[in-house]
Motif scaffolding. Structure first.
Motif, short mmCIF file in Angstrom:
data_model
loop_
_atom_site.label_atom_id
_atom_site.label_comp_id
_atom_site.label_asym_id
_atom_site.label_seq_id
_atom_site.Cartn_x
_atom_site.Cartn_y
_atom_site.Cartn_z
N PRO A 49 0.82 -1.21 0.00
CA PRO A 49 0.00 0.00 0.00
C PRO A 49 0.86 1.26 0.00
CG PRO A 49 -0.90 -1.60 1.54
CD PRO A 49 0.44 -2.14 1.09
N GLY A 50 0.50 2.19 -0.83
CA GLY A 50 1.24 3.45 -0.93
C GLY A 50 2.29 3.46 -2.02
N ALA A 51 2.64 2.29 -2.57
CA ALA A 51 3.57 2.26 -3.70
C ALA A 51 2.86 2.84 -4.91
CB ALA A 51 4.04 0.84 -3.97
N PHE A 52 3.57 3.65 -5.71
CA PHE A 52 2.94 4.25 -6.87
C PHE A 52 3.93 4.30 -8.04
CE2 PHE A 52 5.01 7.98 -4.92
CZ PHE A 52 5.57 8.60 -6.03
N ARG A 53 3.36 4.45 -9.22
CA ARG A 53 4.16 4.71 -10.41
C ARG A 53 3.37 5.64 -11.31
NH1 ARG A 53 7.52 0.74 -14.57
NH2 ARG A 53 8.04 2.41 -16.03
N THR A 54 4.06 6.59 -11.93
CA THR A 54 3.43 7.48 -12.90
C THR A 54 3.79 7.01 -14.30
OG1 THR A 54 5.30 9.02 -12.79
CG2 THR A 54 3.42 9.44 -11.34
N SER A 61 -0.57 12.19 -17.83
CA SER A 61 0.21 11.46 -16.83
C SER A 61 -0.79 10.72 -15.94
CB SER A 61 1.04 12.43 -15.97
OG SER A 61 1.68 11.72 -14.92
N VAL A 62 -0.61 9.41 -15.85
CA VAL A 62 -1.51 8.58 -15.06
C VAL A 62 -0.76 8.05 -13.84
CG1 VAL A 62 -2.90 6.47 -15.03
CG2 VAL A 62 -2.88 7.94 -17.06
N LEU A 63 -1.39 8.14 -12.70
CA LEU A 63 -0.82 7.68 -11.44
C LEU A 63 -1.49 6.36 -11.06
CD1 LEU A 63 0.72 8.16 -8.71
CD2 LEU A 63 -1.27 9.49 -7.98
N VAL A 64 -0.67 5.32 -10.93
CA VAL A 64 -1.17 4.01 -10.52
C VAL A 64 -0.61 3.71 -9.13
CG1 VAL A 64 -1.37 1.57 -11.10
CG2 VAL A 64 -1.17 3.26 -12.93
N THR A 65 -1.49 3.34 -8.20
CA THR A 65 -1.05 3.09 -6.83
C THR A 65 -1.80 1.91 -6.25
OG1 THR A 65 -0.66 4.14 -4.68
CG2 THR A 65 -2.73 4.67 -5.80
N ARG A 66 -1.30 1.38 -5.16
CA ARG A 66 -1.99 0.30 -4.45
C ARG A 66 -2.58 0.89 -3.17
NH1 ARG A 66 -2.16 -4.89 -5.57
NH2 ARG A 66 -0.31 -4.90 -6.91
N ASP A 67 -3.88 0.66 -2.97
CA ASP A 67 -4.53 1.28 -1.83
C ASP A 67 -4.40 0.42 -0.57
OD1 ASP A 67 -6.47 -0.73 -1.87
OD2 ASP A 67 -8.01 0.51 -2.81
N ARG A 68 -5.05 0.85 0.50
CA ARG A 68 -4.90 0.17 1.80
C ARG A 68 -5.49 -1.23 1.80
NH1 ARG A 68 -0.94 2.76 3.86
NH2 ARG A 68 -1.37 1.62 5.79
N THR A 69 -6.41 -1.50 0.88
CA THR A 69 -7.00 -2.84 0.81
C THR A 69 -6.18 -3.78 -0.06
OG1 THR A 69 -8.37 -2.45 -1.16
CG2 THR A 69 -9.27 -1.73 0.97
N GLY A 70 -5.15 -3.26 -0.71
CA GLY A 70 -4.34 -4.08 -1.60
C GLY A 70 -4.75 -4.00 -3.05
N ALA A 71 -5.79 -3.24 -3.37
CA ALA A 71 -6.27 -3.11 -4.75
C ALA A 71 -5.46 -2.05 -5.50
CB ALA A 71 -7.74 -2.75 -4.76
N SER A 91 8.37 6.87 -9.78
CA SER A 91 7.87 5.86 -8.85
C SER A 91 8.27 6.24 -7.44
CB SER A 91 8.43 4.47 -9.19
OG SER A 91 9.85 4.47 -9.10
N GLY A 92 7.60 5.62 -6.47
CA GLY A 92 7.92 5.92 -5.08
C GLY A 92 6.92 5.28 -4.15
N ASP A 93 6.96 5.74 -2.89
CA ASP A 93 6.06 5.23 -1.85
C ASP A 93 5.56 6.40 -1.03
OD1 ASP A 93 6.30 2.06 -1.60
OD2 ASP A 93 8.28 2.82 -2.09
N VAL A 94 4.31 6.32 -0.62
CA VAL A 94 3.77 7.26 0.35
C VAL A 94 3.20 6.44 1.50
CG1 VAL A 94 3.26 9.04 -1.34
CG2 VAL A 94 1.52 7.33 -0.81
#
Length: 376
Positions: A49-54, A61-71, A91-94
């Motif tokens: 959760p919190g990992a993202f890539r643009t 520019s599209v931001l793809v991330t994994r939410d707290r539920t894992g989706a 890319s990164g993590d929040v």
């Protein structure tokens, strides 16, 4: 002026301007890249959760991330306040939220507006309405595919159908279990060529005997000029003395567990328009994602995927990865050698396709239909 072949053996290509004209590229961005399903991110790259890539998809520019539920979720990478780019890194993590670096508007990983300076003084602001703009997302083969269209086309009838159309069997690609494989190697290529030249190159093997000595040693039939994609359901067979899909023909790894007997010792290639090439061999899968950035520039990200135990064991994958890396370098050099001539008056009317390349004409027809144009 368009090239008019004088022999039935030859059919015309697209004129050169389709590879050089910024206006053609803009229309392709709108009609293809921003309207079709686009393979954006490998799901396993966003492993928490919190990992993202643009990702650049057409002009967005599209931001793809994994939410707290894992989706996995996808959004336009634009703050709803004043339009600043939300995430500027590739890319990164929040930890828990995505915060705009301009005015600190803050969004949950589900895209909802959760905080902003003085937001409590604006009780009339609907936090859902001013959340991030969502982008449609589907997962297949272990990758996140996104679509910017308000009403995305059927994923089954477009993306998945490409594999069925090529292999002739809906279950054939599933035998490789691509979504369960592990990343053994990734190489990113910055190609100074139009994306269509790369697609056309991948679709044919008329050039294979000329520029792919290692590949034709492993797949001898390619030396005759017939590409794997020329026949529905056909897989190019390994040479009699070839043990594996490796740069020197030595043995690779054990056959993936669900790969059928008739798929053993064969190579299959699939083009999923607009931006994906899938290469299937018995012990691994190679997947290319193209990111067209300009009429004369395309970034290609190539993943080599193996059984998880192969990667976990630290096995040396260099010989299998090196084979297609060389193929990539050879192909992209050819595309870069071709790109400058697309603006030459010698190619103003285009070129020609020989019989083993005639199926590329169907790609050109598809492109023109998407652009709403008649054949030149």
């Amino acid at each position: 002026m368009t090239t008019t072949p004088v022999s039935p053996s030859l059919i015309a290509t697209l004129p050169g301007r389709y590879y050089t004209d910024p206006e053609v590229f803009r229309r392709e961005q709108e009609a293809l890249l921003e309207s079709m399903w686009f393979c954006a991110v490998r799901g396993a790259d966003l492993d928490r959760p919190g990992a993202f890539r643009t990702v650049q998809v057409g002009r967005e520019s599209v931001l793809v991330t994994r939410d707290r539920t894992g989706a996995l979720r996808a959004f336009l990478n634009v703050c709803r306040h004043r339009g600043a780019r939300l995430c500027t890194e590739e890319s990164g993590d929040v930890r828990r939220s995505l915060q705009c670096p301009y005015h600190a508007w803050t969004y949950g990983l589900d895209g909802k507006l959760v905080a902003a300076p003085d937001l409590t003084k604006m009780p009339d602001v609907d936090r859902d309405r001013y959340g991030l703009i969502k982008v449609a997302l589907r997962e297949w083969l272990g990758y996140a595919w996104v679509c910017l269209a308000d009403e995305p086309p059927s994923f089954e009838d477009t993306v998945q159908h490409a594999a069925v159309e090529r292999l002739g069997d809906p279950a054939a690609i599933e035998h490789y279990g691509t979504e369960h494989l592990a990343l053994g190697k990734r190489v990113t290529y910055d190609v100074r060529a139009n994306w269509k030249l790369i697609v056309e190159n991948f679709m044919e093997c008329y050039h294979c005997a000329t520029i792919h000595p290692e590949l034709t040693e492993v797949l001898p039939e390619f030396a005759d000029g017939y590409a794997a994609q020329y026949y529905v359901g056909h897989g190019a067979e390994f040479g009699a003395d070839v043990a594996g899909f490796t740069v020197d023909g030595s043995a690779g790894f054990g056959r993936l567990p669900e790969v059928a007997e008739e798929q053993d010792r064969r190579y299959y290639a699939i083009t999923v328009r607009p931006n994906v090439f899938v290469n299937l061999v018995p012990d691994h899968v190679i997947l290319h994602r193209m990111f067209p950035l300009a009429e004369d520039r395309t970034v290609v990200e190539c993943d080599w995927l193996y059984a998880p135990e192969v990667v976990a064991s630290g096995a040396d994958v260099s010989k299998s990865a090196e084979l297609f890396h060389r193929v990539n370098v050879q192909d992209f050099a050819a595309c870069e050698r071709t790109q400058p001539a697309m603006s030459s008056r010698a190619y103003r009317g285009g070129g020609v396709l020989v019989p083993t390349e005639h199926h590329i004409g169907a790609f050109h027809g598809w492109l023109l239909e998407k652009l709403g144009e008649q054949a030149p």
